[in-house]
Each structure stands twice: as structure tokens, then as C-alpha cells.
Design a protein around this motif. Structure first.
Motif, PDB file in Angstrom:
ATOM      1  N   PRO A 110      -7.477   1.341   0.164  1.00 31.63           N
ATOM      2  CA  PRO A 110      -7.896   0.649  -1.617  1.00 31.63           C
ATOM      3  C   PRO A 110      -8.076  -0.881  -1.612  1.00 31.63           C
ATOM      4  O   PRO A 110      -8.949  -0.510  -2.973  1.00 31.63           O
ATOM      5  CB  PRO A 110      -6.850   1.684  -2.447  1.00 31.63           C
ATOM      6  CG  PRO A 110      -5.592   1.268  -1.227  1.00 31.63           C
ATOM      7  CD  PRO A 110      -5.722   1.398   0.303  1.00 31.63           C
ATOM      8  N   ALA A 157     -14.508  -4.858  -8.335  1.00 31.06           N
ATOM      9  CA  ALA A 157     -14.932  -6.239  -8.854  1.00 31.06           C
ATOM     10  C   ALA A 157     -16.136  -7.164  -8.770  1.00 31.06           C
ATOM     11  O   ALA A 157     -15.272  -7.609  -9.979  1.00 31.06           O
ATOM     12  CB  ALA A 157     -13.158  -6.357  -9.181  1.00 31.06           C
ATOM     13  N   ARG A 184     -11.455   3.833   0.779  1.00 24.52           N
ATOM     14  CA  ARG A 184     -10.977   4.532  -0.845  1.00 24.52           C
ATOM     15  C   ARG A 184      -9.085   4.961  -0.059  1.00 24.52           C
ATOM     16  O   ARG A 184      -8.132   4.812  -0.862  1.00 24.52           O
ATOM     17  CB  ARG A 184     -11.305   5.553  -1.464  1.00 24.52           C
ATOM     18  CG  ARG A 184     -12.858   4.679  -1.408  1.00 24.52           C
ATOM     19  CD  ARG A 184     -14.320   6.065  -2.492  1.00 24.52           C
ATOM     20  NE  ARG A 184     -12.860   6.268  -3.109  1.00 24.52           N
ATOM     21  CZ  ARG A 184     -13.413   7.594  -4.129  1.00 24.52           C
ATOM     22  NH1 ARG A 184     -14.736   8.279  -3.262  1.00 24.52           N
ATOM     23  NH2 ARG A 184     -12.296   8.123  -4.784  1.00 24.52           N
ATOM     24  N   TYR A 186      -5.323  -5.221  -6.511  1.00 22.26           N
ATOM     25  CA  TYR A 186      -6.972  -6.067  -6.386  1.00 22.26           C
ATOM     26  C   TYR A 186      -6.747  -6.946  -8.004  1.00 22.26           C
ATOM     27  O   TYR A 186      -6.702  -6.077  -8.933  1.00 22.26           O
ATOM     28  CB  TYR A 186      -7.352  -5.952  -5.957  1.00 22.26           C
ATOM     29  CG  TYR A 186      -8.350  -7.455  -5.921  1.00 22.26           C
ATOM     30  CD1 TYR A 186      -8.400  -8.856  -4.984  1.00 22.26           C
ATOM     31  CD2 TYR A 186      -9.741  -7.301  -6.319  1.00 22.26           C
ATOM     32  CE1 TYR A 186      -9.248  -9.247  -4.672  1.00 22.26           C
ATOM     33  CE2 TYR A 186     -10.345  -8.959  -6.245  1.00 22.26           C
ATOM     34  CZ  TYR A 186     -10.357  -9.348  -5.658  1.00 22.26           C
ATOM     35  OH  TYR A 186     -10.985 -10.604  -5.563  1.00 22.26           O
ATOM     36  N   ARG A 187      -6.060  -8.044  -8.434  1.00 26.68           N
ATOM     37  CA  ARG A 187      -6.445  -8.030  -9.705  1.00 26.68           C
ATOM     38  C   ARG A 187      -7.222  -9.753  -9.575  1.00 26.68           C
ATOM     39  O   ARG A 187      -6.802 -10.728  -8.598  1.00 26.68           O
ATOM     40  CB  ARG A 187      -4.798  -8.903  -9.829  1.00 26.68           C
ATOM     41  CG  ARG A 187      -4.914  -9.494 -11.247  1.00 26.68           C
ATOM     42  CD  ARG A 187      -3.615  -9.330 -12.308  1.00 26.68           C
ATOM     43  NE  ARG A 187      -2.882  -8.137 -12.397  1.00 26.68           N
ATOM     44  CZ  ARG A 187      -1.997  -7.435 -12.920  1.00 26.68           C
ATOM     45  NH1 ARG A 187      -1.513  -8.318 -14.078  1.00 26.68           N
ATOM     46  NH2 ARG A 187      -1.178  -6.723 -13.062  1.00 26.68           N
ATOM     47  N   ARG A 202     -11.662  -2.093  -3.979  1.00 26.43           N
ATOM     48  CA  ARG A 202     -11.267  -2.237  -5.635  1.00 26.43           C
ATOM     49  C   ARG A 202     -11.906  -3.506  -5.349  1.00 26.43           C
ATOM     50  O   ARG A 202     -12.129  -4.295  -6.208  1.00 26.43           O
ATOM     51  CB  ARG A 202      -9.656  -2.388  -5.756  1.00 26.43           C
ATOM     52  CG  ARG A 202      -9.463  -1.455  -6.087  1.00 26.43           C
ATOM     53  CD  ARG A 202      -7.686  -0.471  -5.569  1.00 26.43           C
ATOM     54  NE  ARG A 202      -6.806   0.987  -6.161  1.00 26.43           N
ATOM     55  CZ  ARG A 202      -5.686   0.692  -5.607  1.00 26.43           C
ATOM     56  NH1 ARG A 202      -4.526  -0.115  -5.407  1.00 26.43           N
ATOM     57  NH2 ARG A 202      -5.473   2.274  -6.012  1.00 26.43           N
TER      58      ARG A 202
END
Length: 326
Positions: A86, A94, A82, A225-226, A90
Motif C-alpha cells: 500500500p 500523492a 493496494r 507515505y507522508r 499511496r
């Protein structure tokens, strides 16, 4: 489900001996068991590797070694992950559900198979399931399918999130061979493009067992991160981007981007990273990056939308990661 033999491996040598004859290793089984129930995977034997001591997260010099049996939940919750990586935490969070993340392992996540509708439908031709039978997704309903790196034999996509982040971090997969040796493969080279052999998802050979994923020294910078998907949770990516970017004096000092939902493997284009380094962030620069990424992209009908979606998502991520979020 086809009957199968079940064995437990006590150590790596034992696991290698058992799997060298075609038996499949199993840990959490979150994907493999589903495939066996549908008789897409029909192994004669399974080898339970949960007794093999591969469940720790340990420092190795400046690097961090994540054991193959570390669960996704444990990896995402680890304080060092984390803090220093990170984007990986993430990406893991997700994906899937709490219950699946509690069972799914690092190695199993890397080896999960496509969610192509036709791969799961045994009544339809699928080169990945039955080589030489044809690809029903080409000319069929292919909304979730690849726009990069596909072939005339297969346009399936790799479904995972974790590996996309590992790709951006330039992690390495540690593999124990059937001969008792160890080899290392960059995550960026672990998964295969379909070419004319789409039945092979990765570079593992019979008798080989993943033992760990090794993260390089913490890269610093900003991590994003998307994931763009049909619903806000428990869905696979239409487009996902992992970005690790470090700024210096208003310019981009380093950049590493990886993409999910676009290809048969987590997609990394070193040209995009190289284009960004040393440049001052701007919409013009981000457009150039998108042009480079999507050079040669090809839609197949119902997935044509992925190309402009990938462009918009990349530009949004670059604005965010360089400190100019909209």
C-alpha cells in the motif's frame, strides 16, 4: 522544438538497436515532451516503445513484476498493490494529476528529471543541463533543493514519489541491455548522486531499456507515505517519507524508510533502519533516528528549513507507523 526523427519499436531488440545510437525511448512522454518544448532535451530521434509488450503486472513466485509500460494509475489501482504494497499505491496517488497518472509509466516515472528552476531556465548556468557551466542554485534561490548527498556541482533534487516508495520496499529495476542481456539494479542504486557528473541522473547506459520493476515478497507490517508540500495536491515534495515497519511484541521487528525531496536521488540510509530494529518506540529513539538521518545535512540558504522539517516529519511518521500517532 528542435526537429527530430520518430520511430516505433516492435520489440525489445528493435528498441535496443534504435536507442543504442542515441535515440531516446518515449512512452507517455509526460516529462520528456515538456523538456523538448523548452529545448532542454534535444534528441535527434525518439523511439516509441508503446508496442513493446511491457504493460502487465504479473506474479513471479513470491514477487510481483510491474511492466515498464504499466501506467501510474493502473499500478496504484491494482488490487495486489493496494493490499500487499500500500505504500506504493499511496505514493503514486500523492503525485501529479489524474491526467498525468493516466499517461505516465513505471519506467518513465523512474527516469523523470529534476524540477530545479535553473535547470528549466536555459538562460542560467546549470551543470546538469550544460556540464561545466556552473550551478546557479548554489547561492541562488534554492528552496526546493537538496540538503543531503549534494556536491559542489549540483544541489538539485529528484522530484518523484513512486521511486521513494519503491526504495523503501527494496524493489529491483529490470533492464534490457543493448547486447540482448538482462541486468537487475536495486532501486536504491538506480539513481545517482551528482558528484562531478550531475548530468547523469541514473545508471542507464545507451541502448538500455527498463523492462520492469520487481517487488520482493510482501513485507507485511504497517505502510505509511507522508508528503509535505506547499499545497495539498499537484505539488512536488519538500520532504516525503515512505515507511514500512513491522512490530513484534511492542518492539520494532523490521524497518525500511526512504526519503524524498532531500537529495538528488530517493534517499535510503541503512543505518536508520538498523538503529530502529529491536527497539521499543520512544521519542528518544526517534530523535536518534533523525540525528542519524541528518548527520552531515547542509542547507544552502533558502532551503535551510528542510533540515528541521525532515526531523519533525520523520518523528511524526515513526509515531504513526509504530502505532503511537499524535
Amino acid at each position: 522544438m528542435k526537429p527530430f526523427e520518430y520511430n516505433r519499436a516492435n520489440d525489445l531488440d528493435h528498441a535496443a538497436r534504435l536507442t543504442s545510437d542515441g535515440a531516446r525511448p518515449i512512452a507517455g512522454g509526460t516529462n520528456l515532451l515538456d523538456l523538448m518544448k523548452l529545448e532542454i532535451e534535444t534528441p535527434d530521434a525518439l523511439v516509441d516503445i508503446n508496442r513493446v509488450p511491457l504493460g502487465g503486472i504479473e506474479p513471479d513466485g513470491d514477487e510481483l513484476r510491474i511492466g515498464a509500460l504499466v501506467t501510474n494509475s493502473a499500478c496504484a489501482a491494482d488490487e495486489r498493490i493496494r493490499r500487499d504494497y500500500p505504500v506504493l499505491a499511496r505514493a503514486i496517488l500523492a503525485g501529479a494529476t489524474f491526467q498525468l497518472r493516466n499517461k505516465a509509466t513505471t519506467a518513465g516515472n523512474l527516469c523523470q528529471r529534476t524540477r530545479c528552476y535553473y535547470f528549466y531556465n536555459t538562460e542560467m548556468p546549470c551543470n546538469k543541463r550544460e556540464p561545466g557551466s556552473g550551478c546557479s542554485a548554489i547561492g541562488g534561490f534554492n528552496r526546493i533543493h537538496a540538503v543531503l548527498g549534494a556536491s559542489d556541482a549540483c544541489i538539485a533534487t529528484y522530484p518523484g514519489d513512486m521511486a521513494v516508495a519503491l526504495c523503501a520496499l527494496n524493489a529491483t529495476v529490470e533492464i534490457a541491455t543493448a547486447e540482448g542481456h538482462t541486468r537487475s539494479v536495486p532501486v536504491r542504486a538506480f539513481h545517482r548522486l551528482p558528484d562531478d557528473a550531475p548530468e547523469r541522473d541514473n545508471v542507464l547506459e545507451p541502448g538500455e531499456v527498463i523492462t520492469a520493476v520487481v517487488l520482493p515478497a510482501p513485507p507485511g507490517g504497517k505502510h505509511v507515505y507522508r508528503k509535505v508540500r506547499d499545497r495539498s495536491s499537484y505539488a512536488f515534495a519538500l520532504v516525503s517519507i515512505a515507511a514500512v515497519v513491522r512490530m513484534d511484541g511492542g518492539a520494532i521487528a523490521s524497518a525500511a524508510l526512504a526519503f524524498g525531496g532531500l537529495a538528488h536521488k530517493p534517499w535510503h540510509d541503512e543505518r536508520v533502519d538498523a538503529l530502529l530494529v529491536g527497539e521499543v518506540p520512544s521519542d528518544a529513539l526517534f530523535d536518534k533516528a533523525a540525528d542519524l538521518l541528518l548527520d552531515g545535512a547542509q542547507g544552502h540558504g533558502t532551503n535551510d528549513f528542510k533540515i528541521p522539517m525532515a526531523r519533525r516529519t520523520l518523528k511524526a511518521v515513526l509515531r504513526e507507523v509504530t502505532g503511537d500517532a499524535e
